[in-house]
Design an enzyme around this catalytic site. Structure first.
Site, short mmCIF file in Angstrom:
data_model
loop_
_atom_site.label_atom_id
_atom_site.label_comp_id
_atom_site.label_asym_id
_atom_site.label_seq_id
_atom_site.Cartn_x
_atom_site.Cartn_y
_atom_site.Cartn_z
CD GLU A 170 -2.76 -1.19 2.45
OE1 GLU A 170 -2.92 -0.31 3.35
OE2 GLU A 170 -3.38 -2.54 2.73
CG ASN A 216 -0.64 -7.15 -1.18
OD1 ASN A 216 -1.22 -7.74 -2.02
ND2 ASN A 216 -0.99 -6.92 0.07
CG HIS A 258 -9.73 -5.58 1.06
ND1 HIS A 258 -10.13 -6.59 1.99
CD2 HIS A 258 -8.42 -5.27 1.20
CE1 HIS A 258 -8.98 -7.11 2.58
NE2 HIS A 258 -7.90 -6.08 2.02
CD GLU A 289 -4.53 -7.63 2.25
OE1 GLU A 289 -5.44 -7.00 2.70
OE2 GLU A 289 -3.13 -7.42 2.38
CG ASP A 291 -12.67 -8.81 2.40
OD1 ASP A 291 -12.40 -7.76 1.90
OD2 ASP A 291 -12.33 -8.59 3.98
O1 9MR Z 1 -7.20 -7.72 9.10
C1 9MR Z 1 -6.16 -6.81 9.66
C2 9MR Z 1 -6.82 -6.19 10.80
O2 9MR Z 1 -6.88 -7.14 11.79
C3 9MR Z 1 -5.81 -5.11 11.34
O3 9MR Z 1 -6.49 -4.54 12.58
C4 9MR Z 1 -5.47 -4.20 10.37
C5 9MR Z 1 -4.80 -3.09 10.93
O4 9MR Z 1 -4.26 -2.14 9.78
O5 9MR Z 1 -4.99 -4.76 9.25
C6 9MR Z 1 -5.88 -5.77 8.79
O6 9MR Z 1 -5.36 -6.26 7.52
C7 9MR Z 1 -4.93 -5.47 6.47
C8 9MR Z 1 -3.85 -5.96 5.54
O7 9MR Z 1 -2.77 -6.15 6.49
C9 9MR Z 1 -3.26 -5.06 4.67
N1 9MR Z 1 -4.38 -4.82 3.79
C10 9MR Z 1 -5.57 -4.36 4.24
C11 9MR Z 1 -6.12 -5.22 5.35
C12 9MR Z 1 -7.55 -4.76 6.01
O8 9MR Z 1 -7.28 -3.55 6.62
#
Ligand code: 9MR
Length: 397
Positions: A170, A216, A258, A289, A291
């Site tokens: 990101e 990613n 997402h 990722e 969903d």
């Molecule tokens: O799913 C993850 C969540 O449990 C955490 O609180 C969050 C914190 O930033 O990160 C989420 O995972 C992220 C992933 O690492 C990168 N892309 C976005 C995902 C959803 O926010």
């Protein structure tokens, strides 16, 4: 049919069956593909189908179904949080490897490939790092060295056990950010400049010659205007092209996937087109990722099927678009769900106004939803000539 033609057709059929690893019907018990796991069905295409794993849920003895499904339904896994910097090094110089080691051991025990997530990201950084930079006690030169050490340490520890690393996550802004012209965003770009991307890939490669190294990001499922000033996919495409042209060891681009049923989203063809363009750079791709969330209106929360059913259908359709696109592009190596059950999903914690949820393929009681069935159907009812085995990616030096 002429004999030669018949033999040729037969040979193709045999090769196809072999390539797809179709199990024969055993005596008295016809082969029923619908009873196979998503992971096993995907492997017939050489595709790895996975999930993010929440280590707290995995270790919750009162919730054994989570562990059971995580272990059996998927052929690749990603740590949802425990490989992030704040978990690995909460105190400077003191690495807490426990949960990440446990995660990697779980994958190994279940013969699952691991996506390492994540080496460089602006979120979930340890407090000592961000505050040290903010108060000036960590200089830029030191910060660069700290990043290098972190990448080297983590990649070295898991060397040979990680299939794909999300090296940088990101790094690119969104059109709703300020300024709206797309740019490199966040902590690392701000303090080190965009050169950190190439450095990160080089440091990761030095520590593991065999892992596939990925960039990613989200909202890069399809191209838009084609102008990198407002089309994030184009921006990332040009970034990856430039990194490749400069000999930086990037092997793939991960598209997070997402999605939400309230949005327009994409056609399968648009998504295939994006995957093909990345493949044209010599890169592998992956959905990392996936969903598909929905707004939880009052009626949804009250159980009104008039509002629930369209969401279930739209979610299934969107999961399916991404999976079919991935199947159609032979360099798309894996398809990972960001959690598999609504019982443990980041979505309700993250989006509460308006509330959103219903984002995964099993409901809160582990009942498979329509999306789960459609993913299975996509895996079962696909094959040559348009869905072919994956092309393995060779890690770049
Ligand atoms: O799913 C993850 C969540 O449990 C955490 O609180 C969050 C914190 O930033 O990160 C989420 O995972 C992220 C992933 O690492 C990168 N892309 C976005 C995902 C959803 O926010």
């Amino acid at each position: 049919m002429k004999l030669r033609r018949w033999i040729a057709t037969g040979a193709v059929a045999v090769a196809t069956v072999a390539a797809l690893n179709v199990a024969p019907a055993t005596a008295g018990r016809p082969y029923d593909p619908t009873t196979q796991s998503l992971g096993d069905l995907a492997l017939r295409h050489g595709l790895y189908l996975g999930t993010a794993v929440d280590m707290d849920a995995l270790n919750d003895a009162s919730d054994p179904r989570y562990r059971q499904l995580a272990a059996t339904e998927f052929s690749t896994v990603t740590a949802e949080n425990v490989m992030k910097w704040e978990s690995l090094e909460p105190t400077r110089g003191r690495y807490n490897w426990g949960p990440a080691d446990e995660f990697v051991a779980f994958a190994r025990k279940n013969h699952q490939r691991v996506r390492g997530h994540v080496l460089v990201w602006q979120n979930q950084l340890p407090g000592w790092l961000t505050s040290g930079v903010a108060d000036g006690s960590i200089s830029k030169a030191e910060l660069r060295q700290i990043l290098r050490d972190h990448i080297t340490r983590v990649v070295t520890r898991y060397q040979g056990r990680i299939w794909q690393w999300d090296v940088v996550n990101e790094a690119v802004s969104d059109p709703w950010d300020t300024p709206s012209t797309l740019h490199y965003k966040g902590f690392w770009a701000q303090h080190l400049g965009p050169g950190y991307l190439a450095d990160a890939f080089r440091w990761a490669r030095a520590a593991d010659p065999k892992a596939l190294l990925f960039y990613n990001d989200y909202n890069i499922e399809a191209f838009g205007s084609g102008n990198p000033a407002d089309d994030k996919t184009q921006f990332v495409y040009e970034m990856a092209r430039d990194l490749r042209a400069r000999g930086v060891p990037i092997d793939g681009v991960g598209s997070q996937g997402h999605l939400g049923t309230q949005y327009g989203n994409y056609s399968t063809f648009q998504v295939v087109d994006a995957l093909k363009k990345f493949a044209g750079l010599g890169l592998a791709t992956a959905f990392t990722e996936v969903d598909v969330r929905s707004q939880l209106t009052e009626a949804v929360r009250a159980g009104d099927s008039n509002e629930i059913n369209p969401r279930l259908q739209a979610a299934a359709a969107n999961f399916s678009v991404l999976l079919r696109a991935c199947l159609a592009e032979r360099h798309c190596l894996s398809f990972t769900l960001w959690g598999f059950t609504d019982r443990h999903s980041w979505v309700p914690d993250w989006f509460d106004n308006p509330p959103e949820g219903m984002a995964t393929v099993y409901d809160e009681n582990y009942r498979p939803k329509l999306a789960y069935q459609e993913l299975k159907a996509d895996l079962i009812y696909s094959g040559p000539p348009f869905v072919l085995p994956r092309v393995p990616q060779q890690p770049r030096r």
